[in-house]
Design a protein around this motif. Sequence first.
Motif, PDB file in Angstrom:
ATOM      1  N   UNK A   1     -13.665 107.713 -26.852  1.00  0.00           N
ATOM      2  CA  UNK A   1     -15.042 107.828 -27.318  1.00  0.00           C
ATOM      3  C   UNK A   1     -15.289 109.201 -27.911  1.00  0.00           C
ATOM      4  N   UNK A   2     -16.434 109.364 -28.555  1.00  0.00           N
ATOM      5  CA  UNK A   2     -16.801 110.659 -29.135  1.00  0.00           C
ATOM      6  C   UNK A   2     -18.316 110.798 -29.083  1.00  0.00           C
ATOM      7  N   UNK A   3     -18.797 112.006 -29.303  1.00  0.00           N
ATOM      8  CA  UNK A   3     -20.233 112.251 -29.289  1.00  0.00           C
ATOM      9  C   UNK A   3     -20.804 111.968 -30.672  1.00  0.00           C
ATOM     10  N   UNK A   4     -21.701 111.001 -30.742  1.00  0.00           N
ATOM     11  CA  UNK A   4     -22.370 110.652 -31.996  1.00  0.00           C
ATOM     12  C   UNK A   4     -23.770 111.254 -31.955  1.00  0.00           C
ATOM     13  N   UNK A   5     -24.073 112.097 -32.931  1.00  0.00           N
ATOM     14  CA  UNK A   5     -25.365 112.795 -32.982  1.00  0.00           C
ATOM     15  C   UNK A   5     -26.156 112.275 -34.182  1.00  0.00           C
ATOM     16  N   UNK A   6     -27.433 111.987 -33.965  1.00  0.00           N
ATOM     17  CA  UNK A   6     -28.252 111.468 -35.068  1.00  0.00           C
ATOM     18  C   UNK A   6     -29.689 111.956 -34.931  1.00  0.00           C
ATOM     19  N   UNK A   7     -30.329 112.097 -36.086  1.00  0.00           N
ATOM     20  CA  UNK A   7     -31.756 112.459 -36.169  1.00  0.00           C
ATOM     21  C   UNK A   7     -32.538 111.219 -36.546  1.00  0.00           C
ATOM     22  N   UNK A   8     -33.728 111.071 -35.981  1.00  0.00           N
ATOM     23  CA  UNK A   8     -34.603 109.966 -36.359  1.00  0.00           C
ATOM     24  C   UNK A   8     -36.015 110.503 -36.515  1.00  0.00           C
ATOM     25  N   UNK A   9     -36.736 110.011 -37.511  1.00  0.00           N
ATOM     26  CA  UNK A   9     -38.043 110.594 -37.837  1.00  0.00           C
ATOM     27  C   UNK A   9     -39.053 110.351 -36.721  1.00  0.00           C
ATOM     28  N   UNK A  10     -40.128 111.150 -36.754  1.00  0.00           N
ATOM     29  CA  UNK A  10     -41.115 111.152 -35.666  1.00  0.00           C
ATOM     30  C   UNK A  10     -41.774 109.792 -35.473  1.00  0.00           C
ATOM     31  N   UNK A  11     -41.992 109.067 -36.571  1.00  0.00           N
ATOM     32  CA  UNK A  11     -42.683 107.776 -36.473  1.00  0.00           C
ATOM     33  C   UNK A  11     -41.850 106.732 -35.739  1.00  0.00           C
ATOM     34  N   UNK A  12     -40.524 106.834 -35.845  1.00  0.00           N
ATOM     35  CA  UNK A  12     -39.644 105.820 -35.249  1.00  0.00           C
ATOM     36  C   UNK A  12     -38.937 106.287 -33.983  1.00  0.00           C
ATOM     37  N   UNK A  13     -39.055 107.570 -33.664  1.00  0.00           N
ATOM     38  CA  UNK A  13     -38.409 108.107 -32.461  1.00  0.00           C
ATOM     39  C   UNK A  13     -38.840 107.383 -31.180  1.00  0.00           C
ATOM     40  N   UNK A  14     -40.135 107.009 -31.033  1.00  0.00           N
ATOM     41  CA  UNK A  14     -40.534 106.310 -29.802  1.00  0.00           C
ATOM     42  C   UNK A  14     -39.757 105.017 -29.555  1.00  0.00           C
ATOM     43  N   UNK A  15     -39.351 104.325 -30.627  1.00  0.00           N
ATOM     44  CA  UNK A  15     -38.588 103.082 -30.465  1.00  0.00           C
ATOM     45  C   UNK A  15     -37.215 103.354 -29.855  1.00  0.00           C
TER      46      UNK A  15
ATOM     47  N   UNK B   1     -37.779 104.408 -26.062  1.00  0.00           N
ATOM     48  CA  UNK B   1     -38.073 103.302 -25.151  1.00  0.00           C
ATOM     49  C   UNK B   1     -36.952 102.269 -25.096  1.00  0.00           C
ATOM     50  N   UNK B   2     -36.151 102.174 -26.154  1.00  0.00           N
ATOM     51  CA  UNK B   2     -34.989 101.287 -26.146  1.00  0.00           C
ATOM     52  C   UNK B   2     -33.784 102.061 -26.660  1.00  0.00           C
ATOM     53  N   UNK B   3     -33.096 102.783 -25.774  1.00  0.00           N
ATOM     54  CA  UNK B   3     -31.952 103.609 -26.175  1.00  0.00           C
ATOM     55  C   UNK B   3     -30.854 102.782 -26.839  1.00  0.00           C
ATOM     56  N   UNK B   4     -30.151 103.417 -27.769  1.00  0.00           N
ATOM     57  CA  UNK B   4     -29.042 102.748 -28.437  1.00  0.00           C
ATOM     58  C   UNK B   4     -27.885 102.502 -27.474  1.00  0.00           C
ATOM     59  N   UNK B   5     -27.764 103.378 -26.455  1.00  0.00           N
ATOM     60  CA  UNK B   5     -26.672 103.275 -25.483  1.00  0.00           C
ATOM     61  C   UNK B   5     -27.112 103.969 -24.200  1.00  0.00           C
ATOM     62  N   UNK B   6     -26.498 103.572 -23.086  1.00  0.00           N
ATOM     63  CA  UNK B   6     -26.941 104.149 -21.800  1.00  0.00           C
ATOM     64  C   UNK B   6     -26.616 105.637 -21.669  1.00  0.00           C
ATOM     65  N   UNK B   7     -25.755 106.175 -22.564  1.00  0.00           N
ATOM     66  CA  UNK B   7     -25.415 107.608 -22.531  1.00  0.00           C
ATOM     67  C   UNK B   7     -26.369 108.442 -23.389  1.00  0.00           C
ATOM     68  N   UNK B   8     -27.375 107.834 -23.975  1.00  0.00           N
ATOM     69  CA  UNK B   8     -28.251 108.537 -24.913  1.00  0.00           C
ATOM     70  C   UNK B   8     -28.955 109.734 -24.264  1.00  0.00           C
ATOM     71  N   UNK B   9     -28.937 110.871 -24.991  1.00  0.00           N
ATOM     72  CA  UNK B   9     -29.615 112.091 -24.538  1.00  0.00           C
ATOM     73  C   UNK B   9     -30.456 112.659 -25.677  1.00  0.00           C
ATOM     74  N   UNK B  10     -31.592 113.239 -25.315  1.00  0.00           N
ATOM     75  CA  UNK B  10     -32.429 113.937 -26.292  1.00  0.00           C
ATOM     76  C   UNK B  10     -31.948 115.372 -26.376  1.00  0.00           C
ATOM     77  N   UNK B  11     -31.522 115.811 -27.579  1.00  0.00           N
ATOM     78  CA  UNK B  11     -30.996 117.164 -27.751  1.00  0.00           C
ATOM     79  C   UNK B  11     -32.062 118.152 -28.209  1.00  0.00           C
ATOM     80  N   UNK B  12     -32.905 117.730 -29.138  1.00  0.00           N
ATOM     81  CA  UNK B  12     -33.972 118.625 -29.624  1.00  0.00           C
ATOM     82  C   UNK B  12     -35.027 117.798 -30.347  1.00  0.00           C
ATOM     83  N   UNK B  13     -36.188 118.419 -30.594  1.00  0.00           N
ATOM     84  CA  UNK B  13     -37.263 117.723 -31.306  1.00  0.00           C
ATOM     85  C   UNK B  13     -38.176 118.728 -31.989  1.00  0.00           C
TER      86      UNK B  13
END
Length: 373
Positions: A264-278, A281-293
Amino acid sequence: MTPHTQTKPMPVNRNALIRYRTIDQCLQNRFKKWTLDDLIKACSDAIYEYQGIDTGVSRRTVQADMEMMRSNKLGYEAPIVVVDKKYYTYSDKNYSITNSPLNQQDMQVLSEVSDLLKQFKGFNHFTDLNEMVSKLEDKIYSQKTQSTPVIDFEKNDNLKGLEWIEVIRKAIVAKKAICITYQSFKAREASTFCFSGYLLKEYRNRWFVLGRSHARNAPLLTLALDRIQTIEEHPDAYRENTTLDLATYYNDCIGVTKSPGQRDCEVVFWIDAANAPYVVTKPLHHTQKLLSEDVSGKIFSIRVIPNFELERELLGFGPKMRVLGPRILVKQIKAQFLKTLDNYDKDSIAPFTLTLNETMKENDATSVSKSSL
């Protein structure tokens, strides 16, 4: 006077229910021609598996079972017919006793089961029961009140391959090898091979089985059940899984595409403010972490194996998301978007546009001719 007592219908015993369900599953499988002897063997195997009874099932019992299923005594009225004076099947290919309306006895049993399961709701060890109980309660409510359900769970009525779930599950539990005829979407024709199954896996309403082909040096396989054409018993000895932890095998990926030893590897992605709540509330994977905002959006990371399902998940967000790493994944996602833009290029879609315009003209002409009648 002796008070009148209302007699209740004799409850169907467990062995009979197992036989009805087994016959139903056999007759739904239209890839095989089922003789009476085939049905007797299937019922005997099922009784042995579920009840541990090895005395077999008699010819007369299975014949009586089919007559009971044909009748309205259990509410089935199963359309069982005999073809060529030898083979049993359903005249309606979409029929199943599981589609029959629930009778009073069924409702009472379901209500008791629901009451029992509700006692475990809220316990951490039984969180998976919550959805099951909700489905069960909704089914009981709609049946009792003869009203439409109030919960519409995700389903796909046209999904293929579901008839193989129980066949494969039984083979895995009994540790029996099976012979599978399979044709992937990429293959020109089907191939037949011996297979030992280890794990059934559901992903997005599609079912897969993880296992190993008996061919020499064959890799581990993940087969889509909707691509299976036939399954039969095979005399080869079952090949045990001695290397994989099946309980955690898919924990490091999205979907089902992976190979043993893949890292496995660390996949990092940015998502805009309007869609970040989605995504929160429904993480892409159970390892999901919030890095910055910040005001523009949020940056997350997940630790997964790069595969087809991951790319499809990320591409689904379109311009609302940007993949930041690893570099090779950024390159692949960018290439996919460039290819998408090419599909919208005027020159490349000209033939499709021409065909579409012709089809629309034909539809308009048909509409005019109908309106003038």
